[in-house]
Design an enzyme around this catalytic site. Structure first.
Site, PDB file in Angstrom:
ATOM      1  N   ASP A 425       0.822  -1.208   0.000  1.00 18.92           N
ATOM      2  CA  ASP A 425       0.000   0.000   0.000  1.00 18.92           C
ATOM      3  C   ASP A 425       0.854   1.257   0.000  1.00 18.92           C
ATOM      4  O   ASP A 425       1.949   1.292   0.574  1.00 18.92           O
ATOM      5  CB  ASP A 425      -0.892  -0.014   1.244  1.00 18.92           C
ATOM      6  CG  ASP A 425      -1.779   1.206   1.344  1.00 18.92           C
ATOM      7  OD1 ASP A 425      -2.641   1.373   0.463  1.00 18.92           O
ATOM      8  OD2 ASP A 425      -1.617   2.000   2.294  1.00 18.92           O
ATOM      9  N   GLU A 478       0.627  -0.493  -5.175  1.00 17.74           N
ATOM     10  CA  GLU A 478      -0.254   0.632  -5.447  1.00 17.74           C
ATOM     11  C   GLU A 478       0.654   1.857  -5.549  1.00 17.74           C
ATOM     12  O   GLU A 478       1.074   2.414  -4.533  1.00 17.74           O
ATOM     13  CB  GLU A 478      -1.276   0.812  -4.331  1.00 17.74           C
ATOM     14  CG  GLU A 478      -2.206   1.983  -4.577  1.00 17.74           C
ATOM     15  CD  GLU A 478      -2.846   2.520  -3.309  1.00 17.74           C
ATOM     16  OE1 GLU A 478      -3.949   3.072  -3.398  1.00 17.74           O
ATOM     17  OE2 GLU A 478      -2.222   2.415  -2.231  1.00 17.74           O
TER      18      GLU A 478
END
Length: 831
Positions: A425, A478
């Protein structure tokens, strides 16, 4: 046993209490080596050799020493809660003795002697910890159930190099930091203590006395279990789980993710489904496993991607503010319950990828923040140590012990829980020192630039280590900027991720689909631009949870038009997502076409699932997945630019695009009509002669479409078009996708089989699909599709004969259209 000749004395020496300076430090709670005072020590009293044993409890009136097979012996009070007993004639015995303390209120407490045991960590562990190369850090630090010298207990170890004193506190010692001080192991910064009598399920924390004398109570950074929030204590745990996924794990070592299936269903476990009859409680890992697996198999997903499952105190963070990096959240059960969840997925042919958060951690004072009174895990300077967007702290990747802590955590989830991948993330926030920071509020790197060199090297290290130690495990990033080489190997200067979420494609595509169809022709570049950079990275076409929260509306409600048109647009979007290059991900609830945004505190709108339009949508998603699973040209050649070719992307007037997906001679033809106007006799070029069979029409009535008549089988004609020598003429349904392939292509046999099978009998099972991997020419065992029902019994040859002899007939060219289409503007109602 430790030996300290400061306590060897003759009859005229000090009393049994030992060195007064040490005693004062112990009573003040400042002694870094309590084992040098407490426990067993050799002693010569007068001319009598023996052993002195010392115990400590500042609130006790008296203490007895309990020796095996001997009556209790009263210990001498030395003062300030210290008690001593001289045992003549003998070497240091095994630590089989116990203490019984008596208190003013008449109560007593019996316990073992933690200070009589040798250190549970050796020099190799300490060297690797300080070097930052202990890849199995969780086996050294934390709380571990052990038996030492025949005594059962728990060995605790924690890294706190700047602490004056560290104690273990818990429900086994009334959370009193004076009672179980730990010893510092040399200059390593590690404190250690083995405590008898503590067992699985005990609650504990570390009480840390800082350099300035303040007491801080901290959860264990290496705790492998924690209390259910809002409680914050660490929990002693020991796994007794016996895995049964050996077939999956053995096959995973040969998995080639770039050339294999990857169809991701993104899930937040706490809000996927709840129990309304029990005050809407969340399901446990063991309750979720069979239900979620059955649902994923029914819809044809190959993997689950779970929002973070590591422990987090603040539930609205969805797990992205981690307070227990090594502990699966207790909201849904124990660590072994989570193991069961993953095992169940693997046994049913479903992979598990988890979101992993190495970019930042929260400021909760019970967790990592200023752990030993200093900025231990974070940067001291908040221009590097604090994340301005989220109010969190940033790991100091340049410190070897911190880098080791986070790297080992990645390996921990893969090794201990058998997860098949990590979706990392917020990588963009790690790469740039000035991320979300105005000028003057960030510190450049040594070269005066904005790149975070320490974070870059850390990410490369994680990706290389995971790839080398766990073949077949994927890492997904991401990363929302234009950083070059995110999925290139580190040997070629990249970051080394397996895949990258295609955030640009997601943004452009959703913007395009939200437009009214009459305007879409002017914005075709939002569809076509992504192909300019498609092969610069290895992408996943992601439509994630971030797109259906915070006022962005649900996916179905992003679509224009009435409900029928919204569903048609959604089907069209999913067909486009699946048939273009790259893997794909959708967030839970897409299959329900629910109007409400995702909210973490409530279940998905499962009451919608049995409504006819939603049932039809699920049938469609399953059929699109079957098309994907059964046609390797949609996934096996993803890395090659030759796997995709535009047929036509210039028809702005009709707002239609068409393209090929190819693997050698095998190919699919995809035609997408982005308006509600049917297009009859629409010509496109195709690679060669022969008949093309329709494999999917998103407008099929069983999918909730209008059932607009299309040619089920068309003959290519020698009419050059779109750079090809041959072409076909199609009747395109409104807001519809058509997928065709040369008649008899082997992947289509599987699709035909699955499409003829009832919707609730279409599981994708690894154990059975192996047998058909060779027929598909795909990468066994992850790439083939299970034959269901009759097809499984008949086998491949019988199925081929069945499909060949029962081809759907095509509508004759020029046959009249059904009534209701005169305006060509909208499908008739009721279809």
């Amino acid at each position: 046993m430790e030996s300290d000749d400061r306590f060897a004395m003759d009859a005229g020496g000090p009393d049994l209490g030992g060195n007064p300076v040490d005693l004062d430090m112990l009573r003040a709670g400042d002694h870094p080596h309590p084992h040098s005072v407490l426990g067993l020590h050799p002693l010569v009293l007068g001319k009598t050799p023996g052993v002195v044993v010392r115990s400590y409890h500042p609130d006790a009136l008296s203490c007895e020493c309990l020796l095996p097979d001997q009556p209790a012996r009263l210990m001498k009070p030395v003062g300030g809660g210290l008690f001593a007993l001289f045992l003549p004639d003998g070497p240091l015995p095994p630590p089989t003795h116990r203490f019984r303390f008596y208190f003013p209120d008449g109560n007593s407490w019996e316990c073992g002697d933690p200070c009589s045991f040798e250190p549970s960590l050796g020099s190799v562990d300490l060297h690797l910890i300080n070097e930052g190369t202990h890849h199995r850090l969780w086996r050294a630090l934390g709380a571990h159930v052990r038996k030492i010298d025949g005594i059962k207990g728990v060995a605790f170890a924690v890294w706190a190099p700047n602490a004056r004193r560290v104690s273990v506190v818990g429900d086994f010692n009334a959370w009193d930091g004076r009672l179980r001080p730990m010893r510092a192991l040399g200059q390593s910064g590690v404190f250690e203590l083995f405590i008898p009598d503590v067992s699985v399920g005990s609650l504990y924390k570390y009480e840390i006395k800082t350099r300035d004398g303040l007491l801080r109570e901290k959860s264990d950074p290496l705790a492998r279990a924690m209390e259910p929030p809002p409680a914050t204590a660490s929990v002693v745990t020991h796994s007794a789980y016996r895995w049964q996924d050996e077939h999956w794990m053995r096959a995973r070592r040969s998995y080639e993710p770039l050339r294999s299936l990857l169809n991701l269903y993104e899930v937040h476990l706490g809000s996927w489904a709840r129990v309304p009859e029990e005050d809407h409680r969340m399901l446990t890992y063991r309750e979720l496993a069979p239900r979620l697996v059955a649902h994923a198999k029914k819809l044809g997903f190959t993997h689950l991607e779970l929002l973070p499952v590591a422990e987090h105190a603040y539930y609205p963070s969805w797990g992205y503010q981690v307070t227990g990096y090594y502990a699966p959240t207790a909201r849904y059960g124990s660590p072994d319950d989570f193991r069961h969840f993953v095992d169940c997925c693997h046994q049913n042919g479903i992979g598990v990828i988890i979101d992993w958060v190495p970019a930042h951690f929260p400021k909760d004072d019970f967790a990592l923040r200023r752990f030993d009174g200093t900025a231990l895990y974070e940067h001291e300077d908040m221009r590097r140590g604090e994340h301005p967007d989220w109010g969190t702290l940033i790991f100091n990747y340049g410190r070897s012990e911190v880098r080791n802590y986070v790297l080992a955590n990645a390996l921990y989830w893969v090794e201990e829980f058998h997860v098949d991948g990590l979706r990392v993330d917020a990588v963009a926030s790690m790469l740039y020192l000035d991320y979300s920071r105005p000028s003057g509020e960030w510190i450049p790197n040594p070269y005066g630039e904005r790149e975070n060199i320490d974070a870059i090297e850390f990410l490369r290290l994680v990706n290389d280590t995971v790839r080398d130690q766990f073949p077949g495990v994927v890492t997904i990033t991401e990363e929302s900027t234009s950083w070059s080489g995110v999925t290139q190997t580190t040997a070629h200067g990249g970051l080394g991720f397996t895949f990258k979420w295609n955030m640009g494609w997601m943004h452009d595509t959703l913007c395009f689909f939200q437009r009214e169809p009459v305007h879409r022709g002017y914005h075709m570049d939002q569809l076509t631009f992504s192909m300019v950079y498609e092969h610069s990275e290895r992408f996943i076409n992601s439509i994630s949870h971030d797109e259906v929260v915070h006022g962005k509306r649900s996916l179905i409600d992003k679509m224009p038009g009435d409900f029928w048109q919204k569903l048609a647009n959604l089907r069209l979007l999913l067909a486009y997502q699946t048939t273009r290059p790259g893997k794909q991900l959708v967030f839970m609830g897409t299959e329900l076409a629910q109007h409400s945004e995702w909210y973490h505190e409530v279940s998905l709108d499962w009451h919608l699932a049995e409504e006819a339009p939603r049932r039809a949508l699920q049938t469609y998603i399953s059929s699109v997945a079957a098309l994907y699973l059964g046609n390797p040209c949609l996934w096996r050649t993803d890395p090659e630019p030759e796997s995709f070719r535009w047929i036509d992307f210039r028809d702005r007037e009709n707002t239609i695009v068409s393209y090929l997906r190819r693997e050698g001679d095998a190919h699919l033809v995809v035609v997408l009509n982005f308006t509600p106007v049917p297009r009859d006799d629409y010509a496109i070029g195709v690679p060669g002669p022969g008949r093309y069979a329709e494999r999917l029409s998103s407008d099929d009535a069983r999918f909730g479409g209008s059932g607009y008549p299309t040619h089920k089988l068309v003959e290519a004609q020698p009419e050059p078009m779109h750079g090809f020598d041959w072409s076909v003429r199609l009747d395109l349904p409104p807001l519809g996708a058509l997928v065709l392939s040369p008649e008899g292509q082997i992947g289509d046999l599987l699709v035909a089989c699955l499409q003829d099978t009832p919707h609730d009998q279409k599981p994708v099972s690894w154990l059975r699909r192996r047998a058909f991997a060779a027929e598909l020419g795909s990468f066994a065992p992850f790439a083939a599709v299970e034959f269901c029902g009759e097809s499984r019994r008949q086998g491949t040859s019988a199925l081929r004969r069945r499909v060949s002899s029962s081809r759907p007939s095509s509508r004759a060219a020029g046959a009249p259209r059904p009534s209701g289409w005169e305006g060509n503007a909208h499908p008739p109602r009721g279809l």
